[in-house]
Design an enzyme around this catalytic site. Structure first.
Site, PDB file in Angstrom:
ATOM      1  N   GLU A 195       5.406 -11.412   1.936  1.00  0.00           N
ATOM      2  CA  GLU A 195       6.488 -10.734   1.218  1.00  0.00           C
ATOM      3  C   GLU A 195       7.776 -10.776   2.043  1.00  0.00           C
ATOM      4  O   GLU A 195       8.842 -10.416   1.573  1.00  0.00           O
ATOM      5  CB  GLU A 195       6.117  -9.270   0.939  1.00  0.00           C
ATOM      6  CG  GLU A 195       5.437  -9.066  -0.414  1.00  0.00           C
ATOM      7  CD  GLU A 195       4.107  -9.788  -0.546  1.00  0.00           C
ATOM      8  OE1 GLU A 195       3.272  -9.644   0.364  1.00  0.00           O
ATOM      9  OE2 GLU A 195       3.917 -10.508  -1.538  1.00  0.00           O
ATOM     10  N   ASN A 271      -0.243 -15.307  -1.361  1.00  0.00           N
ATOM     11  CA  ASN A 271       0.782 -15.728  -2.303  1.00  0.00           C
ATOM     12  C   ASN A 271       1.888 -16.534  -1.634  1.00  0.00           C
ATOM     13  O   ASN A 271       2.008 -16.580  -0.417  1.00  0.00           O
ATOM     14  CB  ASN A 271       1.391 -14.500  -2.984  1.00  0.00           C
ATOM     15  CG  ASN A 271       1.960 -13.510  -1.986  1.00  0.00           C
ATOM     16  OD1 ASN A 271       1.211 -12.730  -1.406  1.00  0.00           O
ATOM     17  ND2 ASN A 271       3.271 -13.535  -1.765  1.00  0.00           N
ATOM     18  N   ASP A 316       2.012 -13.314  -7.182  1.00  0.00           N
ATOM     19  CA  ASP A 316       1.350 -12.630  -6.069  1.00  0.00           C
ATOM     20  C   ASP A 316      -0.179 -12.661  -6.242  1.00  0.00           C
ATOM     21  O   ASP A 316      -0.873 -11.732  -5.871  1.00  0.00           O
ATOM     22  CB  ASP A 316       1.857 -11.173  -5.929  1.00  0.00           C
ATOM     23  CG  ASP A 316       1.449 -10.533  -4.607  1.00  0.00           C
ATOM     24  OD1 ASP A 316       1.099 -11.274  -3.671  1.00  0.00           O
ATOM     25  OD2 ASP A 316       1.465  -9.286  -4.525  1.00  0.00           O
ATOM     26  N   MET A 657       8.649   5.616   8.736  1.00  0.00           N
ATOM     27  CA  MET A 657       9.956   5.318   8.175  1.00  0.00           C
ATOM     28  C   MET A 657      10.896   4.944   9.323  1.00  0.00           C
ATOM     29  O   MET A 657      11.560   5.793   9.923  1.00  0.00           O
ATOM     30  CB  MET A 657      10.468   6.530   7.383  1.00  0.00           C
ATOM     31  CG  MET A 657      11.906   6.390   6.865  1.00  0.00           C
ATOM     32  SD  MET A 657      12.162   4.960   5.800  1.00  0.00           S
ATOM     33  CE  MET A 657      13.942   4.767   5.937  1.00  0.00           C
TER      34      MET A 657
HETATM   35 CA    CA Z   1       1.292 -10.370  -1.536  1.00  0.00          CA
END
Ligand code: CA
Length: 687
Positions: A195, A271, A316, A657
């Site tokens: 990603e 992916n 994906d 975060m």
């Molecule tokens: Ca993925």
């Protein structure tokens, strides 16, 4: 430890048939080096990744007496996806941030704890939560792989590091969430980050020294740098344009299995990076080895064969789901098969010696392909599947019909026990793409249509446990659940299948019929795969219970009615009498809802914030600010007040975060804040 006598149910005709078939085959030997029946030494227990145990002291006749033997509180309220191990009377566990713990397997006494101190900034790179799926064991060592890409060997007795190697370039977007696998003197590890624009690979290291033995890339790099091997040169023929600019993806982020007789190791690949094919490979092409099962020589890492489940992947549709090896009677002869139920919704049975496709059938409704052409082995794609810039509804979604939650196979019933999800999702390509964090998906525009699809998806998605017959490619029985999100599966010789459920329970079903035999509320969702083992002469069942991971990341709000208590390692035995502490009064899953502040910014600022949100925040906090690891429509007044400090100065880094000061200016962070205030006002239903 000796194999215990078989329970009476084994006299059932079904089981006799399965055993008779195996015995009669003659052509295929027993796989060598079977572990002690009472141990669980690898993530799938054995190299064939069956998630099956020959133990049967706990069985369908007595499982109603199962109770809690001991439990351990886990330290991080994030997805607990790991399969624990049991070796030599010790239970080894690993949790988010790769905190690794050893217990006395019988008593639960903690013997050591090791924290590899993963820098918290790596939380930003993990697409699908800061999870880990397991660890490996070999000869007095415990092997772990960390989110920041280290492979570490620990002394199994003391938890002290023996060696540590960095397996990735930390300047790129690599993370590791998968479990290492030990095969003989080698330990194998892949990585994630498709990603975020990385190029996938898997590496083998020497267990004793940590020296790298070989590395196999799953997609080709820039030809100007030369191809690493003939397989990369072949793969490059299936890519067009300047594909290497986007990294390519194909990351081997979870599934690896091994056949020692054939000397092959199987890699499941992920992916494409970016998702949208026209951006990474403008002239089309299959883009090898995306979404593929690749067989390599275990000794050298050389390519042997591949089967691509989703050519030219752009949904994906990873083929990283666990690959189960078994010997099955098919059309009158025993076949050495590899089985996988990847995200794309088809159940594949391959000949694991040659890669030949034996059969493939859908196990959920699929609208991207109507079937698999057995002459070519390719999917028969539907016209609407290759999306443009107008959102189209595709099933399965990027979450997949089956994700990382392991399926199990019982050689006694001949059935695969598969955690299934039926899902739908809006796909649309952005107008343009540049290398970086973006997948090339459009999260902006067409909001009405996108929301219509999201509503349909919410209303129609569901989950169930399927008992799948891989020989006939049909479902034998099904346990439906109220929602998607149930856990990985364990099958045992006690004619039992164990699974954590989205109903915050842990349950046991008869392996032959699916009848529910036992269920216990456990205050959380055990999404991980259970294990079973012997300690002090008794059989135990263990599972990690902790909701989170990719599904919760993207859609946590869809599960806001879940009542969640502390994440825990839970261990059961017959007659166990331990009680969990009372559940907390308020579920960890439900945010305190506060009325959002009034929207003060002009529409242009909100629109700027929307685009910045999609590029930087949506991966963890959900599309359109809906859901995610923390639903940002429901920020507290305190969070609103400290928004810039959180986003730019990392004041909540310890919760995962990390600061975005390297990619966002103060004005940009403020625009995102205004967008979230706009979204909160839009969806606010409180009073
Ligand atoms: Ca993925």
């Amino acid at each position: 430890m000796r194999r215990r006598s078989r329970a009476a149910w084994l006299a059932a005709p079904l089981a006799m048939l399965a055993l008779g078939g195996l015995a009669a085959s003659g052509a295929i030997g027993q796989s060598p080096a079977q572990p002690d029946a009472g141990e669980w030494p690898g993530t799938g227990r054995t190299a064939d990744e069956q998630h099956y145990s020959p133990l049967d002291a706990i069985n369908a006749e007595n499982v109603s007496e199962l109770g809690l033997a001991w439990y351990a509180d886990l330290t991080t309220d994030r997805g607990q996806e790991a399969t624990p191990l049991v070796v030599d009377g010790m239970l080894y566990n690993i949790e988010p941030w790769n905190i690794t713990t050893a217990y006395d397997a019988a008593t639960g006494e903690q013997l050591w704890r090791y924290d590899p101190e993963v820098p918290l900034r790596f939380g930003r790179l993990a697409c699908c939560d800061i999870v880990t799926r397991g660890l490996a064991a070999s000869d007095g060592k415990i092997l772990i792989a960390t989110l920041d890409g280290r492979l570490i060997a620990l002394d199994a007795e003391t938890g002290k590091p023996v060696w540590s190697v960095l397996t990735v370039d930390n300047e790129q977007g690599y993370t590791i969430t998968g479990a290492p696998r030990v095969y003989g003197d080698k330990v194998l590890i892949g990585n994630g980050g498709a990603e975020i624009g990385v190029r996938g690979y898997v590496s083998a290291y020497d267990v004793a020294s940590g020296e790298m033995l070989w590395r196999f890339h799953t997609v080709p790099g820039n030809p100007a740098n030369g191809f690493e091997n003939a397989a990369m040169e072949m793969a490059a023929q299936t890519w067009t344009g300047e594909w290497w600019r986007g990294g390519g993806g194909g990351t081997a982020w979870d599934s690896i299995s091994h056949d020692p007789e054939l000397g092959l190791v199987y890699i499941g690949t992920g992916n494409g990076s970016p998702w949208v094919r026209k951006f990474r490979s403008p002239g089309g092409g299959d883009n090898l080895f995306l979404a593929s099962i690749v067989a390599l020589d275990i000794e050298t890492g050389e390519y042997r064969w591949h089967y691509q489940t989703t050519p030219g992947e752009e949904w994906d549709y990873t083929a990283t789901q666990n690959m189960v090896l078994a010997d099955l009677p098919i059309e009158g002869r025993m076949r050495r098969v590899l089985m996988q139920a990847p995200k794309n919704g088809f159940f594949y049975v391959l000949d694991r010696e040659t890669g030949e496709l034996i059969s493939a059938q859908p196990f959920v409704p699929t609208n991207w392909a109507s079937g698999i052409d057995m002459a070519t082995g390719r999917p028969i794609e539907t016209a609407e599947a290759r999306y443009g810039n107008v959102p189209v509804m595709v099933s399965p979604s990027a979450g997949g019909a089956h994700n990382w939650n392991p399926m199990a196979y019982s050689p006694l019933t001949g059935l695969v026990y598969l955690p299934v999800t039926e899902t739908y999702m809006a796909y649309a390509a952005a107008d343009s793409w540049e290398p970086g964090r973006s997948s090339g998906m459009a999260y902006t525009g067409n909001d009405a249509l996108r929301r219509e699809i999201a509503e349909y998806a919410d209303a129609h998605s569901k989950g169930w446990l399927s008992a799948w017959d891989p020989v006939t490619q049909t479902e034998r029985w099904r346990v439906p659940y109220a929602q998607k999100g149930s856990g990985g599966v364990l099958a045992t010789a006690g004619n039992l299948v164990f699974q954590g459920t989205i109903g915050t329970t842990f349950a046991a079903y008869r392996a032959d019929t699916g009848e529910k035999m036992w269920e216990m509320p456990v205050q959380n969702v055990p999404i991980a795969a259970p294990i079973t083992y012997m300690a002090g002469g008794e059989q135990y069942i263990a599972v990690n219970a902790g909701w989170g991971g990719g599904l919760a990341h993207v859609e946590r709000s869809a599960f806001s009615e879940l009542f969640l208590g502390k994440p825990r390692l839970l261990v059961f035995k017959l007659g166990g009498r331990t009680q969990l502490p009372p559940a907390p009064e308020r579920s960890l899953a439900v945010p305190e809802l506060s009325a959002p502040p009034p929207l003060a910014a002009p529409a242009a600022t909100v629109a700027q914030g929307e685009a910045l949100y999609a590029a930087n925040c949506g991966l963890c906090h959900g599309a359109a600010g809906r859901g995610g690891v923390k639903d940002l429509r429901h920020m507290s007044p305190e969070t609103h007040e400290n928004f810039l400090a959180i986003v730019l100065h990392g004041t909540r880094a310890a919760q995962g975060m990390a600061s975005f000061a390297d990619v966002l200016s103060e004005n940009q962070a403020e625009a995102i804040h205004h967008y979230l205030i706009a979204r909160a006002n839009e969806d606010w239903t409180g009073s």
